[in-house]
Design a protein around this motif. Structure first.
Motif, PDB file in Angstrom:
ATOM      1  N   SER A 171      69.057  69.237  58.718  1.00 10.87           N
ATOM      2  CA  SER A 171      70.071  70.183  59.186  1.00 10.87           C
ATOM      3  C   SER A 171      71.164  70.258  58.133  1.00 10.87           C
ATOM      4  N   TYR A 221      60.239  69.150  65.302  1.00 15.96           N
ATOM      5  CA  TYR A 221      58.819  69.252  64.978  1.00 15.96           C
ATOM      6  C   TYR A 221      57.906  68.821  66.111  1.00 15.96           C
ATOM      7  N   ILE A 236      57.080  74.920  65.557  1.00 19.43           N
ATOM      8  CA  ILE A 236      58.415  74.560  65.105  1.00 19.43           C
ATOM      9  C   ILE A 236      59.409  75.061  66.155  1.00 19.43           C
ATOM     10  N   SER A 254      62.333  65.085  64.336  1.00 18.37           N
ATOM     11  CA  SER A 254      63.276  66.173  64.073  1.00 18.37           C
ATOM     12  C   SER A 254      63.379  66.423  62.572  1.00 18.37           C
ATOM     13  N   THR A 272      72.010  74.665  63.043  1.00 16.73           N
ATOM     14  CA  THR A 272      70.652  74.704  63.594  1.00 16.73           C
ATOM     15  C   THR A 272      69.875  73.441  63.235  1.00 16.73           C
ATOM     16  N   GLU A 298      63.443  75.581  66.932  1.00 14.07           N
ATOM     17  CA  GLU A 298      64.757  75.660  66.285  1.00 14.07           C
ATOM     18  C   GLU A 298      65.836  75.697  67.369  1.00 14.07           C
ATOM     19  N   LYS A 326      65.955  71.628  63.405  1.00 16.34           N
ATOM     20  CA  LYS A 326      64.515  71.838  63.579  1.00 16.34           C
ATOM     21  C   LYS A 326      63.922  70.661  64.354  1.00 16.34           C
ATOM     22  N   GLN A 328      58.427  80.548  58.910  1.00 13.16           N
ATOM     23  CA  GLN A 328      58.391  79.377  59.795  1.00 13.16           C
ATOM     24  C   GLN A 328      57.085  78.593  59.684  1.00 13.16           C
ATOM     25  N   ASN A 382      64.235  77.947  70.433  1.00  8.40           N
ATOM     26  CA  ASN A 382      63.253  78.975  70.081  1.00  8.40           C
ATOM     27  C   ASN A 382      62.027  78.284  69.499  1.00  8.40           C
ATOM     28  N   ASP A 394      56.549  74.989  58.376  1.00  2.78           N
ATOM     29  CA  ASP A 394      57.088  73.855  59.141  1.00  2.78           C
ATOM     30  C   ASP A 394      56.241  73.485  60.358  1.00  2.78           C
TER      31      ASP A 394
END
Length: 494
Positions: free
Chosen positions: A245, A298, A212, A242, A294, A214, A296, A203, A192, A206
Motif C-alpha cells: 500500500s 490476495y 484480487i 495482503s 487502497t 481492493e 490489496k 489487475q 471490490n 495480481d
C-alpha cells in the motif's frame, strides 16, 4: 391480413420441405466450400430409444438401460462453463443418501517425465513437515469442473488424513456462491473483488490466488469481511495474505465480538502474511481495516498452522492460460511465504468444443504455463490433470467428442516434456464413451450436458486422483512406469 389457414398452410409447407431435404441430403449433411450444413433427421429425433451409443470401457459403472439419453443441441460450444448453471456445493453429498456404493476397478498411476523426480519437492516437504510445525500447501487450479471444492475436497481429505492438517484452505471470496457447507462470507461495499477470469488487464497480474480484492481507503476502522462458520468446519488459524500500500495500515480481527488481534502493517514488501490464532470454538470472524490508501487483499486461508493445506482455485470459463500473466515478483513472494510445494492444473473442457484438427497451439500454451510456474516458484512441483471425457451427437450418434483425445495428448506432451507430472483423467473415467455411462449411472455421476460431474461423480473422480497421488507419494523411487496398476479400492458415498 393473413387468415389463420394461410399461416397453417405455410408452416405445413416448411415442414414438408424440411423433411424432404433431411431425407435427400446423405448423412444429413452437405458442404459448400468451407461451410458444413446439417439437417437433423426428424424421425431420428423422435425415436429416442433407438439412439446409438458408442461403446465405452468405464470401470464398474452399470448404465441405466431404460433411461433415455438427452443430447447436446450445439456441437461446437466456445465456453461450456458459461452454460453450466447448476449450483454445485460440496455439502450436497452429505445431504443426499446414496443409492449404492461404487467400486473402482483400478487406480491409474501418475505419469512421470523421464529421468526426473517430478514429485521430489513435495515429498521432501511433507516428510520434513512431520518434524516441524509448518504448513505445506497445494494449489489446485481448475475450471468449473472443480467448482464448489468438490474434487479438491477429496485430495484434501486424503492428504490431511495421512500427513496432518485441517481446514478448508483458501476461502474463495470471488465466488462466495459456491462456498463449501459450513461457510458464509459477506463482503462490504468498500471491497471490490475480481477473479482471474473477470479482472481488468491491469489487475490480472495480481490474481495469483484466483482473485484480487481492493479495499477502498478509510481513516476509521470498518469491517471489510465477515466469515460465519458452523461446527462442521474445523480450523484454528486464519491467514491473511495482503499486498503493498502507499501507506501503513492497521488490521484488526474480532472473533465472536472479542478483539483477537490488532496489528500495524508497514509497506516494506510486495506481500504480507498475517496469521491469527483462533479459539477452539467460534462462530463469526470480523476482519476490519483502517487504511488511508487502497490495500490489496490476495487471499484468506482457514487452516491449522501445520500439516498439509489443499486449496481450491476454481475459475469458471478458463482454459488455464493465465500463469504466464502473473506479476512474477508478486507470484514468487506469495508462493514462497505460503510454502507452495505442489501446483495442480486441471483444465480442458473449455478447449475441446473448438473441434480443431490440431491442438498444437494448446500444447504450446500449456508449456508456457508450466514454464511460468517453474520460473517464479522453482520449489513447486506441477501436476497436470488430463481433460475428462465429453460427449456430443455426431451424425445421429451420441459419443465422445473426438477432440478430447487430441486435447489430452497436447496436455500430456506439455507436461511430460517440461518436467511436470501428468494424470490421465479421461482414462481414469473409463476412456471413450465413459461420460455417457457416468450420466446414466445410478446415482448419476455426470450431468446431462455430458461434460460436468455431479457431486457424486466429482467425489469419485477426486478419490481416484487422490489414490494416484498417495500411491506416488508412498513410492520414494517413483518409477517411470505409466501403466495402470491392478489396485482395487472401495469408494463409498457417506
Amino acid at each position: 391480413m393473413n387468415k389463420p389457414y394461410h399461416t397453417l398452410g405455410f408452416l405445413l409447407l416448411v415442414a414438408i420441405l424440411y423433411t424432404l431435404l433431411s431425407i435427400i441430403v446423405p448423412g444429413s449433411t452437405f458442404r459448400v466450400d468451407d461451410f458444413l450444413f446439417r439437417f437433423p433427421k426428424p424421425f431420428e429425433q423422435l425415436a429416442g430409444d433407438n439412439i446409438k451409443i458408442a461403446s465405452s470401457k468405464t470401470d464398474s459403472i452399470q448404465p441405466d438401460v431404460n433411461s433415455k439419453v438427452k443430447t447436446i443441441t450445439e456441437e461446437s460450444i466456445p465456453n461450456l462453463d458459461s452454460l453450466y448453471v447448476e449450483p454445485v456445493k460440496a455439502s450436497s453429498d452429505s445431504a443426499i443418501a446414496p443409492q449404492k456404493n461404487i467400486v473402482t476397478a483400478g487406480t491409474l498411476h501418475l505419469e512421470m517425465p523421464q529421468g526426473i523426480n517430478a514429485l521430489g519437492s513435495f515429498i521432501s516437504a511433507i516428510y520434513r513437515n512431520s518434524d516441524e510445525a509448518t504448513t505445506v500447501r497445494v494449489l489446485h487450479y481448475g475450471d468449473s469442473q472443480i467448482e464448489g471444492d468438490r474434487i479438491t475436497s477429496q485430495l484434501r481429505a486424503a492428504l490431511q488424513e495421512k500427513y496432518g492438517g485441517k481446514g478448508l484452505g483458501l476461502i474463495p471470496i470471488w465466488n462466495t456462491e459456491y462456498l463449501p457447507y459450513g461457510f458464509r462470507v459477506s463482503l462490504s461495499e468498500h471491497v471490490n473483488v475480481n477473479s482471474t477470469v473477470k479482472a481488468k488487464p491491469t489487475q490480472k497480474p495480481d490474481c495469483v490466488l484466483g482473485s484480487i480484492a481492493e479495499v477502498a481507503p478509510s481513516n476509521l476502522y470498518r469491517e471489510i469481511v465477515s466469515i460465519k462458520v458452523n461446527s462442521k468446519q474445523s480450523f484454528n488459524t486464519l491467514s491473511i495474505v495482503s499486498g503493498n500500500s502507499d501507506s501503513s495500515y492497521a488490521l484488526k480481527i474480532i472473533v465472536d465480538g472479542t478483539d483477537t488481534l490488532e496489528t500495524q502493517v508497514v509497506p516494506y514488501s510486495k506481500v504480507k502474511l498475517v496469521n491469527v490464532n483462533l479459539p477452539s470454538r467460534f462462530e463469526r470472524i470480523s476482519i476490519q481495516l483502517r487504511n488511508p490508501s487502497t490495500v490489496k487483499l490476495y487471499g484468506l486461508l482457514a487452516e491449522s498452522g501445520s500439516g498439509v493445506s489443499v486449496n481450491n482455485i476454481a475459475l469458471r470459463g478458463t482454459s488455464g492460460n493465465f500463469f504466464n500473466h502473473f506479476d512474477s515478483g508478486v507470484a514468487s513472494e506469495i508462493y514462497r511465504i505460503l510454502n507452495v510445494r505442489l501446483v495442480i492444473m486441471q483444465f480442458g473442457i473449455n478447449v475441446v468444443p473448438s473441434n480443431l484438427s490440431s491442438y498444437a497451439y494448446y500444447q504450446k500454451l500449456m508449456e508456457q504455463q508450466i514454464k511460468a510456474v517453474k520460473r517464479f516458484a522453482p520449489q513447486a512441483d506441477i501436476l497436470v490433470v488430463g481433460v475428462s471425457d465429453m460427449a456430443n451427437r455426431f451424425d445421429g450418434e451420441l459419443k465422445s467428442n473426438p477432440s478430447v483425445e487430441k486435447v489430452l495428448q497436447a496436455q500430456r506432451k506439455a507436461a511430460l516434456g517440461n518436467g511436470a507430472l501428468f494424470w490421465d483423467g479421461y482414462s481414469a473415467m473409463g476412456g471413450e464413451g465413459s461420460i455417457i455411462e457416468w450420466v446414466n449411472s445410478k446415482p448419476p455421476l455426470a450431468t446431462k450436458d455430458y461434460t460436468h460431474f455431479t457431486n457424486y461423480g466429482a467425489k469419485r473422480f477426486g478419490q481416484k486422483m487422490a489414490n494416484a497421488l498417495l500411491m506416488a507419494l508412498g513410492n520414494n523411487n517413483l518409477s517411470n512406469d505409466n501403466q495402470t496398476t491392478a489396485f482395487t479400492d472401495s469408494v463409498s458415498y457417506e
